[in-house]
Design an enzyme around this catalytic site. Structure first.
Site, PDB file in Angstrom:
ATOM      1  N   LYS A 160      -0.515  -5.228  -0.705  1.00 19.08           N
ATOM      2  CA  LYS A 160      -1.677  -6.152  -0.411  1.00 19.08           C
ATOM      3  C   LYS A 160      -1.683  -6.693   1.137  1.00 19.08           C
ATOM      4  O   LYS A 160      -2.481  -7.186   1.524  1.00 19.08           O
ATOM      5  CB  LYS A 160      -1.553  -7.436  -1.241  1.00 19.08           C
ATOM      6  CG  LYS A 160      -1.914  -6.817  -2.725  1.00 19.08           C
ATOM      7  CD  LYS A 160      -3.229  -6.464  -3.016  1.00 19.08           C
ATOM      8  CE  LYS A 160      -3.479  -6.230  -4.685  1.00 19.08           C
ATOM      9  NZ  LYS A 160      -2.848  -5.478  -5.417  1.00 19.08           N
TER      10      LYS A 160
HETATM   11  C1  LIG Z   1      -3.003  -4.591  -6.245  1.00 16.79           C
HETATM   12  C2  LIG Z   1      -1.879  -3.619  -6.670  1.00 16.79           C
HETATM   13  C3  LIG Z   1      -2.040  -2.470  -7.207  1.00 16.79           C
HETATM   14  C4  LIG Z   1      -3.553  -2.020  -7.470  1.00 16.79           C
HETATM   15  O1  LIG Z   1      -4.643  -1.661  -6.318  1.00 16.79           O
HETATM   16  P1  LIG Z   1      -6.080  -1.878  -6.622  1.00 16.79           P
HETATM   17  O2  LIG Z   1      -6.621  -1.922  -5.351  1.00 16.79           O
HETATM   18  O3  LIG Z   1      -6.299  -3.078  -7.530  1.00 16.79           O
HETATM   19  O4  LIG Z   1      -6.414  -0.676  -7.443  1.00 16.79           O
HETATM   20  C5  LIG Z   1      -1.214  -1.412  -7.516  1.00 16.79           C
HETATM   21  N1  LIG Z   1       0.033  -1.799  -7.112  1.00 16.79           N
HETATM   22  C6  LIG Z   1       0.406  -2.983  -6.735  1.00 16.79           C
HETATM   23  C7  LIG Z   1       1.875  -3.159  -6.706  1.00 16.79           C
HETATM   24  C8  LIG Z   1      -0.611  -3.977  -6.686  1.00 16.79           C
HETATM   25  O5  LIG Z   1      -0.030  -5.160  -6.015  1.00 16.79           O
END
Ligand SMILES: *Cc1c(COP(=O)(O)O)cnc(C)c1O
Length: 484
Positions: free
Chosen positions: A115
């Site tokens: 993120k």
């Molecule tokens: C948010 C997240 C995901 C998934 O990403 P999306 O864009 O929602 O598909 C996968 N792994 C982790 C650790 C995340 O924080």
């Protein structure tokens, strides 16, 4: 380049307006009017660029120079990525146990998850616009564990922004909670919500209700830095280009990528990168037991099912909203169709796509749903074999990779890992000998957060809407009522 709602309502807006608004006025997601096309010779020229230089080239296709100048864009990218712990921003690890399999490690940002990659740039960008316009904005963020910490980290101390971080109490790890609650900045407001029947998705329901309260929305200037904001998805296209150019032998070489997925924000970006001309062969959707995306890509069914709590909690998501954004580009930008589907889904919770539509969006995608048991076994075995510790989301993706490896043949495979294992010590303990954490499952920032006081609100889901309005208005009266 102009931006429109994928549902077709409202007017076309410029990049700055789309970023500051988050949602379009009709509740749809903003999409660029058209996707830039990138040809082979351009890709060849980009082959040896650093992550930041590549990002500069790709973002320049989406952002008009009269909105952000070349120097300003460079400055924003420096500010966003020079703080990453790895000088390459995104490093790769070649696995020893599997042939031609590479881990793309997306978790070297300050809050240790992927993120940080989109959020870092988006928050700096929003702040840049706000300062220029002398505006203030309240960002409401819903999180399944990693978005909240990333938003909190980048919003902290920025005087043109307040960050309201909603998380389902008890459904994220203590490390993740502390990443939000131990920041002492007065513009950071974590809200732990008890009794969310459907986890993080519930929070989105309340947020859209807040958005519909137009006088409140206007007064507090609500916006979103969740992945419904185009800025996140745009930024996330870059690591697909970067990964492909690093691992492929030449442009055109078939490379597969596997992604642990929940909201489809990451993979939407991958799908769009491919539509722009990046020759990724297969994109593989790795779901956990919450298999909404797997149902979509294996059967053509979009349905909302009850939530399961899993070891990969950041992807315990029932409704992958960025699927709509991708679908828009698979039906030639037919916003009317998107609007009808979104409305039907909101009414009935289920859509069975016609054969043509299914074929159009599922082309080039494979999908799997992985159980917790399989995830833990993969993590344990890989650690045993080569002392490489995955986080549980990496575990989901690696399990999918392992299961598909034979059918994918000899082409290289990139496994995107999205979090540092130190964010999930409770899960790592389950696979550790004598329950002692290996050193790979610790991180100084997580250890430091353990020694700090926690600050934040808590409330019950039943009263969340009212409690939030109250808390946000009180804060606004205290700090911002003099801002015009
Ligand atoms: C948010 C997240 C995901 C998934 O990403 P999306 O864009 O929602 O598909 C996968 N792994 C982790 C650790 C995340 O924080």
């Amino acid at each position: 380049m102009l931006y429109r709602s994928a549902k077709g309502g409202g007017k076309a807006v410029n990049f700055e307006q789309a970023i500051l608004a988050g949602y379009a006025p009709d509740g749809g997601l903003y999409v660029p009017e058209s996707l830039p096309e990138i040809n082979v010779s351009q890709l060849n020229q980009w082959r040896d660029l650093s992550y930041k230089k590549l990002a500069f080239n790709i973002l320049s296709l989406f952002i008009d120079r009269n909105i952000i100048s070349s120097d300003e864009l460079k400055g924003l990218l420096d500010e966003s990525y020079d703080i990453f712990e790895h000088e390459e921003v995104i490093p790769f690890y070649a696995l020893k146990s599997y042939k031609k399999t590479y881990v793309m490690e997306l978790f070297y940002g300050p809050t240790l998850s992927f993120k940080d990659i989109g959020m870092s740039f988006l928050v700096n960008l929003v702040n840049f616009f706000l300062k220029r316009n002398k505006q203030h904005l309240s960002a409401i963020v819903a999180t399944t564990g990693d978005t909240g910490p990333a938003a909190a980290h980048f919003i902290a101390g920025k005087s043109n922004l307040d960050g309201w971080l909603l998380y389902p109490k008890g459904l994220i790890t203590e490390s993740q909670e502390r990443q939000m609650t131990t920041l002492q900045h007065p513009n950071i407001h974590p809200v732990g919500v008890y009794n969310c029947p459907e986890g993080g998705d519930d929070l989105d329901v309340v947020i859209s209700k807040l958005y519909k309260n137009t006088s409140f929305k206007k007064k507090l200037k609500l916006s979103s830095v969740n992945s419904l904001n185009w800025g996140r998805v745009m930024m996330q296209t870059v690591h697909y280009f970067y990964g492909y150019l690093k691992i492929s032998k030449h442009v055109g070489h078939a490379v597969n990528m596997v992604v642990p997925s929940g909201g489809f924000g990451n993979l939407c970006a991958g799908g769009l990168a491919r539509k722009m001309g990046l020759p990724i062969k297969n994109l593989i959707v790795a779901n956990n037991k919450n298999a909404c995306l797997h149902r979509l890509f294996s059967k053509g069914i979009f349905s909302k099912e009850p939530i399961h709590e899993t070891v990969s909690s950041a992807i315990d998501i029932l409704i992958p909203i960025n699927f709509w954004r991708y679908l828009y580009f698979c039906v030639d930008g037919n916003a009317k169709k998107i609007k009808n589907w979104v409305d039907a889904f909101e009414k009935t919770g289920k859509i069975v796509f016609d054969a043509n539509t299914y074929k159009a969006y599922s082309k080039g995608f494979l999908s799997l749903s992985i159980s917790d048991e399989e995830t833990l076994t993969t993590m344990k075995n890989l650690y045993k074999k080569e002392k490489y510790l995955l986080d549980p989301h990496g575990g989901v993706a690696m399990t999918a990779a392992k299961k598909l490896k034979k059918s994918l043949g000899d082409d290289p495979l990139i496994c995107l890992t999205t979090a540092h294992p130190a964010k999930f010590p409770e899960i790592i303990e389950q696979i550790s000998k004598n329950k002692t954490l290996p050193k790979e499952a610790t991180h100084p920032s997580i250890e430091d957060a353990k020694t700090r006081c926690q600050k934040g609100y808590t409330c019950d889901y039943t009263h969340l809407y009212k409690s939030l309005i109250n808390a946000m208005e009180t804060n606004w009266e205290l700090h911002h009522k003099n801002i015009k």
